[in-house]
Every structure is written in structure tokens, then in C-alpha cells.
Design a protein around this motif. Structure first.
Motif, PDB file in Angstrom:
ATOM      1  N   MET A  63       0.974  -1.161  -0.119  1.00 12.95           N
ATOM      2  CA  MET A  63       0.110  -0.195  -0.192  1.00 12.95           C
ATOM      3  C   MET A  63       0.674   1.192  -0.114  1.00 12.95           C
ATOM      4  O   MET A  63       0.579   2.019  -0.789  1.00 12.95           O
ATOM      5  N   LEU A  97      -3.410  -4.442  -5.700  1.00 16.53           N
ATOM      6  CA  LEU A  97      -4.464  -5.199  -5.496  1.00 16.53           C
ATOM      7  C   LEU A  97      -4.270  -6.718  -5.669  1.00 16.53           C
ATOM      8  O   LEU A  97      -5.048  -7.484  -4.863  1.00 16.53           O
ATOM      9  N   ARG A 102      -4.399  -9.638  -2.527  1.00 11.53           N
ATOM     10  CA  ARG A 102      -5.120 -10.921  -2.604  1.00 11.53           C
ATOM     11  C   ARG A 102      -4.183 -12.073  -2.520  1.00 11.53           C
ATOM     12  O   ARG A 102      -4.462 -13.033  -1.779  1.00 11.53           O
ATOM     13  N   GLU A 136     -17.570  -6.649  -3.985  1.00 11.40           N
ATOM     14  CA  GLU A 136     -16.267  -6.797  -3.314  1.00 11.40           C
ATOM     15  C   GLU A 136     -15.298  -6.163  -4.482  1.00 11.40           C
ATOM     16  O   GLU A 136     -14.208  -5.392  -4.031  1.00 11.40           O
ATOM     17  N   ARG A 137     -15.082  -6.685  -5.712  1.00 11.78           N
ATOM     18  CA  ARG A 137     -14.247  -6.106  -6.334  1.00 11.78           C
ATOM     19  C   ARG A 137     -14.271  -4.811  -6.767  1.00 11.78           C
ATOM     20  O   ARG A 137     -13.231  -4.232  -6.753  1.00 11.78           O
ATOM     21  N   SER A 153     -12.924  -2.929  -3.613  1.00  9.64           N
ATOM     22  CA  SER A 153     -11.567  -2.724  -3.470  1.00  9.64           C
ATOM     23  C   SER A 153     -11.005  -1.777  -4.608  1.00  9.64           C
ATOM     24  O   SER A 153      -9.932  -1.253  -4.225  1.00  9.64           O
ATOM     25  N   HIS A 154     -11.537  -2.206  -5.638  1.00  8.34           N
ATOM     26  CA  HIS A 154     -11.060  -0.888  -6.726  1.00  8.34           C
ATOM     27  C   HIS A 154     -11.311   0.385  -6.461  1.00  8.34           C
ATOM     28  O   HIS A 154     -10.302   1.337  -6.375  1.00  8.34           O
ATOM     29  N   ILE A 170      -7.607   2.130   4.301  1.00  8.30           N
ATOM     30  CA  ILE A 170      -7.706   1.537   3.048  1.00  8.30           C
ATOM     31  C   ILE A 170      -7.490   0.014   3.380  1.00  8.30           C
ATOM     32  O   ILE A 170      -8.295  -0.857   2.725  1.00  8.30           O
ATOM     33  N   LEU A 171      -6.480  -0.376   4.011  1.00  8.84           N
ATOM     34  CA  LEU A 171      -6.050  -1.667   4.383  1.00  8.84           C
ATOM     35  C   LEU A 171      -7.339  -2.138   5.056  1.00  8.84           C
ATOM     36  O   LEU A 171      -7.861  -3.438   4.759  1.00  8.84           O
ATOM     37  N   LEU A 182     -10.202  -2.854   2.619  1.00 10.67           N
ATOM     38  CA  LEU A 182      -9.891  -4.095   1.955  1.00 10.67           C
ATOM     39  C   LEU A 182     -10.449  -5.382   2.568  1.00 10.67           C
ATOM     40  O   LEU A 182     -10.872  -6.312   2.150  1.00 10.67           O
ATOM     41  N   ARG A 183      -9.741  -5.307   3.785  1.00  7.96           N
ATOM     42  CA  ARG A 183      -9.990  -6.644   4.594  1.00  7.96           C
ATOM     43  C   ARG A 183     -11.514  -6.859   5.281  1.00  7.96           C
ATOM     44  O   ARG A 183     -11.903  -8.021   5.038  1.00  7.96           O
ATOM     45  N   SER A 242     -13.380  -8.190   1.958  1.00  7.82           N
ATOM     46  CA  SER A 242     -13.188  -9.625   1.995  1.00  7.82           C
ATOM     47  C   SER A 242     -13.536 -10.435   3.009  1.00  7.82           C
ATOM     48  O   SER A 242     -14.140 -11.413   2.425  1.00  7.82           O
ATOM     49  N   ARG A 278     -16.602 -13.589   2.155  1.00 13.91           N
ATOM     50  CA  ARG A 278     -16.302 -15.068   2.674  1.00 13.91           C
ATOM     51  C   ARG A 278     -17.557 -15.398   3.448  1.00 13.91           C
ATOM     52  O   ARG A 278     -17.941 -16.369   3.269  1.00 13.91           O
ATOM     53  N   TYR A 311     -20.122 -18.579   2.578  1.00 12.91           N
ATOM     54  CA  TYR A 311     -20.648 -19.620   3.468  1.00 12.91           C
ATOM     55  C   TYR A 311     -21.955 -19.754   3.607  1.00 12.91           C
ATOM     56  O   TYR A 311     -22.453 -20.723   3.626  1.00 12.91           O
TER      57      TYR A 311
END
Lengths: 234, 234
Positions: free
Chosen positions: A72, A88, A92, B64-65, B68-69, B87-88, B91-92, B95, B99, B103
């Protein structure tokens, strides 16, 4: 080679970029080694070694946080559009490797529970499945190192083999549980371990798709049929 | 309120930031709704509805994509240090929500396999576990919306309840399998579904930790005891 203005800045940017790629490869090798070690302790029924593997997972987690941070930081001072795709994909890939490490540690942890029951013949089937997973992880790391989208595509295609192996082992374990109620508890651990190895294959596939994305951009990824059939097995 | 130079630029940056937060909340609500719908189709044994849930997961993946973008694009044109942390975490969190959606879709998929066997009494226990997971997801999304590290911390603490519930169901299912070999195949699906619900709780915990990180920075996160005991159950 033409000399560009600010060449020294570009150079240092590329150096940092290469350093991060090196760190990802190092992290990937740690995860692959953890996975091999986990398969080994399952076979050898070695609780002490299993505990060491569980503890080692922390190092992979730490490395992922550092790589995310560095990627980053690099993005925030680099040229815009080119880096966006790369950063990105980098985040990932690091996250997928981190998950592979988790699954390896989980296999080690479950082996300790498994060791309280007599050995099962299916542990060998699990080992074969695990070695396929290790091979996939190593192959996709090599494809990443070489920016080789074709090799990545082959990893993605080979995931079907791993899924077939998993489905076979899953069915075998079910049959065994039906024949011998005493085997149910240890077989349940083997079922979860097998599922985790199958998931490692999925993460290798994710990494392969991100390599494709790095090399070719977001489009044109060839379709691929879905895999694990045990979700819908009856 | 003081008027700052370049206020219009700062404003547009904040607008985009708020838009991304809104998109994450929308994505989170989609995942929570998918999870509720999945629990509902398990209870009602409705294959058609289960297939719709599986298909709907694609919308969460796409979101999600996009998030992230957009988050990366925003980071690349924003002030450096403040954004890096945010930002980190963004993104997490995206993500982890992705998930959770996976599930939920997987529970729906397994319900189709489950419907080929006679109903099991343990499906109710699964539903109770699932509702705990839904509550955790909703609570952590509210903590994210309100930037409330204290509320996030409570979600994290409550994960132990979900783990205890999971461990209880896991043991019950094992006992049931030992008593009736015909129940082994459907119970295996319930075992995997229960494990996935427990994993959803872990992802809610991850989101809670990222909220803490957003509000307080990387340090001072209080320790927490480890959870799922079935990894080592013998």
C-alpha cells in the motif's frame, strides 16, 4: 535502454516492488513448508512437532501484515493506473497464502486429536491429497515468480484433479464410518483435514487467477467448471 | 466550522469515502440476508430457493471487486498516512464480508443434499447457531457504521458463545452418527454447515478487529482466548 527523467526514483520504486515480490515468494515458501511439515506430523503422529507448526503460523500472519502495509505504501507513492492492478493482486495473493498457512496449521492441530485414536488406513489417502496440494502451491508460486500466466492457467486446470481426489477420499471415509462407529470421531477429523486440503487447492487457484489478472488485465480469463462435488453429494 | 483551502477537493474525497462505507454496509447487509435466507431454506427444505441463494452470491463477489477497486483508487489520490490504515482495513472488511457470503451460499448448497435424506432433529440446533452468526454479523456492521470500537470489542467477546454453541452441536452430531449409521451422510453435511457458521463468527471477529484498528491504530487490541475446541476434541 533510454534514460528517463527521475530514473533514480523509478529505480528505487522498482527495487521496492521487487523486494515485495521476493517477500511474497518467501511467505509462499513458508506456507508450503508448513503444509509439508503438517502432512509429515500427521503421518508420524508427532504431537510436539504439530505444536511447533501451529506456533509457526504466527510468522506467516505477521509477514502478510507487513507485505500489505508495504504494498500500500508503494502504491501511494507510485504511478497510478499501472500500480492499482498490481497492488490489488499483491494484497489478494498475500491473503491467499496466509489462508494456506492457516489450513496447514489447522491440519497440524487436528493431527494431535487424531493421535488419541488408533491409526487409520485413510491417513495415507490424506497424505496423497496433501502432496497434490503442496505441488499446486509450489507451481503457482513459480508462476508468480515468472509472471507466467500460462503456467498459472495450468495450475487452475489441475485443481480438478485435487477435487476428484478429495471427493474419492470423502466417500471412502463415509463408508468407513458406516462400517465402524468407533471410527466416526477420528474420521471426522480426517474429513475436515481433507476439506482444508481441498480449500488450499482453491486458494492456489485464486492465486493463479490473480497472476492471470496481473499479466492480462481483468478480462479474458477462460471459464472453468466447478469442482468439489461433495457439497451436493447425497 | 472553519473553511479550509481546497475544501471542495477535500469534500469530494470525503464524499467518495462515505460512498465506499455505504457500499460496504450494503454488501454486509446482502451477506447477512443471504445467511438468513440460507438458514430459512435449510429449515423449509426448499431446493429452488437454495439455488437462488447460491446464484445470488455472485452479486456480493462483484461488489467486493468494485469496492476494492474504488478504495484503492481513492487511496491513490488521497492524503498518505491517514488513508493507508483506512484503506487496508476497508479491503480486509470487504474480503471478510465476501467470505461470509460464500459460507451462506455453501449452506444453501448443502441444504439441497440434505433434502435427499429424511429430516434430522439437529437441523434446529443448526438454525440456532446460524441465528447467533446472523446477530454477530449485524452487530459488527452496526459497529462499523458507527465507528464504535467498544461495540466491535463486544462482538469479538461474544464469539466465544458461538464457539460454545458450535462445540455442543458438533458433539451431539457425533453421538447421533454413532447411534445410527444411516444418519452419517446427512450429519456430515450438518457438521460442515455448523463449521461454516462458526467460521462466519470468526469473520465477524476479524471485522471487529479491523474496526478497532481503524479507530485506535494497530496496537492495544486486548487479548482474547482461542475458540473452536473441536479441532483438538478427541
Amino acid at each position: 535502454m533510454t534514460t528517463q527523467p527521475h530514473n533514480h526514483i523509478v529505480k528505487s520504486h522498482d527495487d521496492e516492488r521487487n523486494r515485495i515480490i521476493g517477500e511474497i515468494l518467501r511467505m509462499g515458501e513458508m506456507a508450503a513448508a508448513q503444509l509439508e511439515a503438517a502432512l509429515d506430523v500427521v503421518a508420524r503422529r508427532d504431537d510436539k512437532a504439530a505444536e511447533r507448526i501451529v506456533a509457526n503460523d504466527e510468522a506467516i500472519d505477521t509477514l502478510e501484515r507487513e507485505i500489505s502495509h508495504d504494498a500500500m505504501t508503494l502504491a501511494l507513492r507510485g504511478p497510478l493506473a499501472r500500480d492499482l492492478r498490481e497492488i490489488l493482486a499483491t494484497l489478494r495473493i498475500a491473503s491467499d497464502i496466509e489462508r494456506i498457512g492457516d489450513y496447514a496449521a489447522n491440519a497440524a492441530k487436528r493431527s494431535i486429536a487424531l493421535n488419541t485414536s488408533p491409526p487409520l488406513p485413510h491417513t495415507r489417502g490424506l497424505h496423497a491429497l496433501g502432496m497434490l496440494a503442496v505441488a499446486q502451491v509450489r507451481a503457482v508460486l513459480a508462476a508468480y515468480r515468472d509472471s507466467d500466466a500460462e503456467a498459472a492457467q495450468q495450475v487452475r486446470a489441475r485443481d480438478a484433479e485435487l477435487d476428484a481426489e478429495y471427493t474419492g477420499l470423502f466417500r471412502e471415509l463415509l463408508t468407513y464410518m458406516m462400517e465402524d462407529a468407533r471410527a466416526i470421531t477420528p474420521c471426522t477429523h480426517l474429513l475436515f483435514m481433507a476439506k482444508n486440503l481441498e480449500r488450499i487447492g482453491d486458494h492456489a487457484t485464486n492465486i493463479a487467477e490473480n497472476i492471470w489478472f496481473l499479466v492480462h488485465g481483468d478480462d479474458n480469463l477462460p471459464p472453468r467448471e466447478k469442482r468439489d462435488e461433495t457439497n451436493t453429494a447425497s
